[in-house]
Design a protein around this motif. Structure first.
Motif, PDB file in Angstrom:
ATOM      1  N   HIS A   5       0.937  -1.270   0.018  1.00  0.00           N
ATOM      2  CA  HIS A   5      -0.074   0.155   0.187  1.00  0.00           C
ATOM      3  C   HIS A   5       0.882   1.182  -0.043  1.00  0.00           C
ATOM      4  CE1 HIS A   5       0.128  -1.757   3.991  1.00  0.00           C
ATOM      5  NE2 HIS A   5       0.616  -0.422   4.577  1.00  0.00           N
ATOM      6  N   HIS A   6       2.003   1.244  -0.352  1.00  0.00           N
ATOM      7  CA  HIS A   6       2.775   2.191  -0.551  1.00  0.00           C
ATOM      8  C   HIS A   6       2.957   2.705  -2.009  1.00  0.00           C
ATOM      9  CE1 HIS A   6       5.474   1.281   3.001  1.00  0.00           C
ATOM     10  NE2 HIS A   6       4.562   1.910   3.290  1.00  0.00           N
ATOM     11  N   ASP A   7       3.104   3.990  -2.183  1.00  0.00           N
ATOM     12  CA  ASP A   7       3.312   4.397  -3.639  1.00  0.00           C
ATOM     13  C   ASP A   7       4.463   3.729  -3.995  1.00  0.00           C
ATOM     14  OD1 ASP A   7       1.453   6.528  -3.491  1.00  0.00           O
ATOM     15  OD2 ASP A   7       2.629   7.847  -2.783  1.00  0.00           O
ATOM     16  N   ALA A   8       4.710   3.540  -5.538  1.00  0.00           N
ATOM     17  CA  ALA A   8       5.792   2.954  -6.154  1.00  0.00           C
ATOM     18  C   ALA A   8       6.973   3.486  -5.697  1.00  0.00           C
ATOM     19  CB  ALA A   8       5.386   2.913  -7.508  1.00  0.00           C
ATOM     20  N   ASP A   9       7.140   4.752  -5.641  1.00  0.00           N
ATOM     21  CA  ASP A   9       8.610   5.130  -5.422  1.00  0.00           C
ATOM     22  C   ASP A   9       8.711   6.119  -3.978  1.00  0.00           C
ATOM     23  OD1 ASP A   9       7.266   7.463  -5.915  1.00  0.00           O
ATOM     24  OD2 ASP A   9       8.203   8.260  -7.577  1.00  0.00           O
ATOM     25  N   GLY A  10       7.588   6.115  -3.203  1.00  0.00           N
ATOM     26  CA  GLY A  10       7.376   6.670  -2.134  1.00  0.00           C
ATOM     27  C   GLY A  10       7.550   8.144  -1.949  1.00  0.00           C
ATOM     28  N   ALA A  11       7.411   8.716  -3.112  1.00  0.00           N
ATOM     29  CA  ALA A  11       7.670  10.017  -3.072  1.00  0.00           C
ATOM     30  C   ALA A  11       6.577  10.917  -3.754  1.00  0.00           C
ATOM     31  CB  ALA A  11       8.963  10.447  -4.167  1.00  0.00           C
ATOM     32  N   ALA A  12       6.482  12.187  -3.209  1.00  0.00           N
ATOM     33  CA  ALA A  12       5.321  13.115  -3.402  1.00  0.00           C
ATOM     34  C   ALA A  12       5.540  13.324  -5.046  1.00  0.00           C
ATOM     35  CB  ALA A  12       5.182  14.346  -2.729  1.00  0.00           C
ATOM     36  N   PRO A  99       3.158   0.761  12.971  1.00  0.00           N
ATOM     37  CA  PRO A  99       2.657   2.109  13.613  1.00  0.00           C
ATOM     38  C   PRO A  99       2.457   2.959  12.506  1.00  0.00           C
ATOM     39  CG  PRO A  99       4.653   1.366  14.752  1.00  0.00           C
ATOM     40  CD  PRO A  99       4.535   0.329  13.840  1.00  0.00           C
ATOM     41  N   LEU A 100       1.223   3.554  12.353  1.00  0.00           N
ATOM     42  CA  LEU A 100       0.918   4.618  11.569  1.00  0.00           C
ATOM     43  C   LEU A 100       0.623   5.833  12.033  1.00  0.00           C
ATOM     44  CD1 LEU A 100      -0.225   4.957   8.431  1.00  0.00           C
ATOM     45  CD2 LEU A 100      -2.425   4.256   9.036  1.00  0.00           C
ATOM     46  N   ALA A 101       1.173   7.018  11.206  1.00  0.00           N
ATOM     47  CA  ALA A 101       0.847   8.348  11.582  1.00  0.00           C
ATOM     48  C   ALA A 101       0.119   8.902  10.351  1.00  0.00           C
ATOM     49  CB  ALA A 101       2.373   9.231  11.851  1.00  0.00           C
ATOM     50  N   LEU A 102      -1.180   9.290  10.734  1.00  0.00           N
ATOM     51  CA  LEU A 102      -1.802   9.829   9.521  1.00  0.00           C
ATOM     52  C   LEU A 102      -1.951  11.453  10.101  1.00  0.00           C
ATOM     53  CD1 LEU A 102      -3.858  10.138   7.422  1.00  0.00           C
ATOM     54  CD2 LEU A 102      -5.604   9.204   9.085  1.00  0.00           C
ATOM     55  N   MET A 202      -5.269   7.469   0.791  1.00  0.00           N
ATOM     56  CA  MET A 202      -4.330   8.410   1.353  1.00  0.00           C
ATOM     57  C   MET A 202      -2.795   8.205   0.585  1.00  0.00           C
ATOM     58  SD  MET A 202      -4.851   7.141   5.305  1.00  0.00           S
ATOM     59  CE  MET A 202      -4.853   5.257   4.878  1.00  0.00           C
ATOM     60  N   ASN A 203      -1.989   8.976   0.804  1.00  0.00           N
ATOM     61  CA  ASN A 203      -0.750   8.999   0.386  1.00  0.00           C
ATOM     62  C   ASN A 203       0.016   8.552   1.577  1.00  0.00           C
ATOM     63  OD1 ASN A 203      -1.141  10.457  -1.946  1.00  0.00           O
ATOM     64  ND2 ASN A 203      -0.388  12.532  -1.055  1.00  0.00           N
ATOM     65  N   VAL A 204       0.551   7.167   1.236  1.00  0.00           N
ATOM     66  CA  VAL A 204       1.359   6.459   2.444  1.00  0.00           C
ATOM     67  C   VAL A 204       2.770   6.118   1.985  1.00  0.00           C
ATOM     68  CG1 VAL A 204       1.137   4.202   3.425  1.00  0.00           C
ATOM     69  CG2 VAL A 204      -0.768   5.407   2.801  1.00  0.00           C
ATOM     70  N   ARG A 205       3.811   6.284   2.981  1.00  0.00           N
ATOM     71  CA  ARG A 205       5.125   5.832   2.816  1.00  0.00           C
ATOM     72  C   ARG A 205       5.828   5.378   3.864  1.00  0.00           C
ATOM     73  NH1 ARG A 205       8.294  11.695   2.845  1.00  0.00           N
ATOM     74  NH2 ARG A 205       7.761  12.311   5.172  1.00  0.00           N
ATOM     75  N   GLY A 210       7.722   2.217  10.836  1.00  0.00           N
ATOM     76  CA  GLY A 210       6.057   2.418  10.651  1.00  0.00           C
ATOM     77  C   GLY A 210       6.084   2.920   9.278  1.00  0.00           C
ATOM     78  N   GLU A 211       4.762   3.665   9.248  1.00  0.00           N
ATOM     79  CA  GLU A 211       4.315   4.215   7.975  1.00  0.00           C
ATOM     80  C   GLU A 211       3.725   5.652   8.309  1.00  0.00           C
ATOM     81  OE1 GLU A 211       1.668   1.563   5.894  1.00  0.00           O
ATOM     82  OE2 GLU A 211       3.274  -0.080   5.677  1.00  0.00           O
ATOM     83  N   GLN A 212       3.859   6.503   7.270  1.00  0.00           N
ATOM     84  CA  GLN A 212       3.061   7.743   7.475  1.00  0.00           C
ATOM     85  C   GLN A 212       2.122   7.893   6.145  1.00  0.00           C
ATOM     86  OE1 GLN A 212       6.375  10.592   7.187  1.00  0.00           O
ATOM     87  NE2 GLN A 212       6.996  10.468   9.291  1.00  0.00           N
ATOM     88  N   ALA A 213       1.049   8.726   6.418  1.00  0.00           N
ATOM     89  CA  ALA A 213       0.064   8.870   5.705  1.00  0.00           C
ATOM     90  C   ALA A 213      -0.542  10.168   5.625  1.00  0.00           C
ATOM     91  CB  ALA A 213      -1.351   7.628   5.895  1.00  0.00           C
TER      92      ALA A 213
END
Length: 286
Positions: A5-12, A99-102, A202-205, A210-213
């Protein structure tokens, strides 16, 4: 390698590819002002992929021509419980899972932030189960004067028939309630879930262990005009005097409100709507 569930490159997506919009300019101004919602890895603006995934079947928002229509509703489901506790960390501490920070903002259709908006979150735990006897992974909060919100949680687990998702109700003060869900990009079950909607991704990386969204809600209301921010009465030092919004209170601080004395039971920074008699999770009569 990124998780499903991440973007392919993890970048905006670069700003040049999205174009300059009123809302992007407002976000830049908010962030330049004071509100880094994500620490440690920089701020990830929500809805970075809005231009790459145009909304389906929605009419344009007349007052805000930047590609973001009001956030679409989604089914409430059978697991909502009212009266969730007021908190931004809904894990209760020491919970299994990633862990997830939204974080994000609540905007109005005029691209202005919505202050004091209610956000009520609930979700399944790492094993895909909902707490129906207590309030684990349930909680509500209010957006800041700049429309910002943050949520500390874990990545929800899977259960039969559903992809990963987080439930939320969002309501501007005195306005209609939006019930919707947030989804993770790249999930294999997205294509088979009857309720999944790409407009709610969401945007997720990845972020350390953990992960940030990020996600911005756009409500079908007018936002808070920047020329008339919510008024804030003078604050008092923590632990003494009359309760006031905008004050950092430590646990044990004693205040008075409408002639009644209260003791702080949880450290926090107060805001309008969190008056002591309204938030027993933060204040108890002394």
């Amino acid at each position: 390698m990124s998780t499903p569930h991440h973007d392919a490159d993890g970048a905006a997506v670069p700003e040049e590819s999205r174009g300059i919009s009123r809302k992007n300019l407002i976000k830049a101004a908010l962030l330049a002002g004071t509100v880094p919602l994500v620490t440690g890895g920089g701020v990830a603006l929500a809805r970075d992929r809005a231009a790459a995934a145009p909304a389906r079947g929605l009419s344009a928002t007349p007052a805000c021509q930047d590609g973001d229509e009001p956030t679409v509703p989604n089914i409430e489901g059978p697991y909502f419980k009212p009266d969730s506790p007021l908190r931004t960390d809904i894990t209760g501490g020491g919970m299994p899972g990633t862990p997830l920070a939204l974080s994000g903002y609540v905007f109005g259709r005029d691209c202005r932030p919505v202050a004091g908006a209610l956000l009520d979150f609930w979700q399944a735990d790492d094993s895909g189960a909902y707490d129906m006897t207590g309030f684990t992974l349930r909680g509500h909060q209010f957006s800041t004067p700049l429309g910002a919100f943050t949520l500390t949680t874990v990545v929800p687990g899977l259960y039969p028939g559903r992809t990963r998702h987080i439930h939320v109700k969002v309501q501007a003060p005195g306005q209609p309630l939006l019930t919707t869900q947030l989804y993770f990009p790249g999930e294999p079950r997205n294509s088979t879930d009857a309720y999944y909607d790409p407009r709610l991704e969401m945007n997720v990386r990845a972020a350390g262990s953990g992960e940030q969204a990020t996600f911005d809600f756009v409500l079908d209301v007018d936002g808070t005009p920047p020329s008339t921010p919510p008024s804030t009465p003078p604050t008092t030092p923590p632990g003494s005097g009359t309760w006031a919004p905008g004050t950092a209170y430590a646990a044990g601080a004693v205040v008075t409100y409408n002639g009644v004395t209260y003791r702080c039971v949880q450290a926090h920074t107060s805001m309008a709507g969190w008056e002591p008699p309204n938030v027993p999770a933060l204040w108890q009569p002394a």
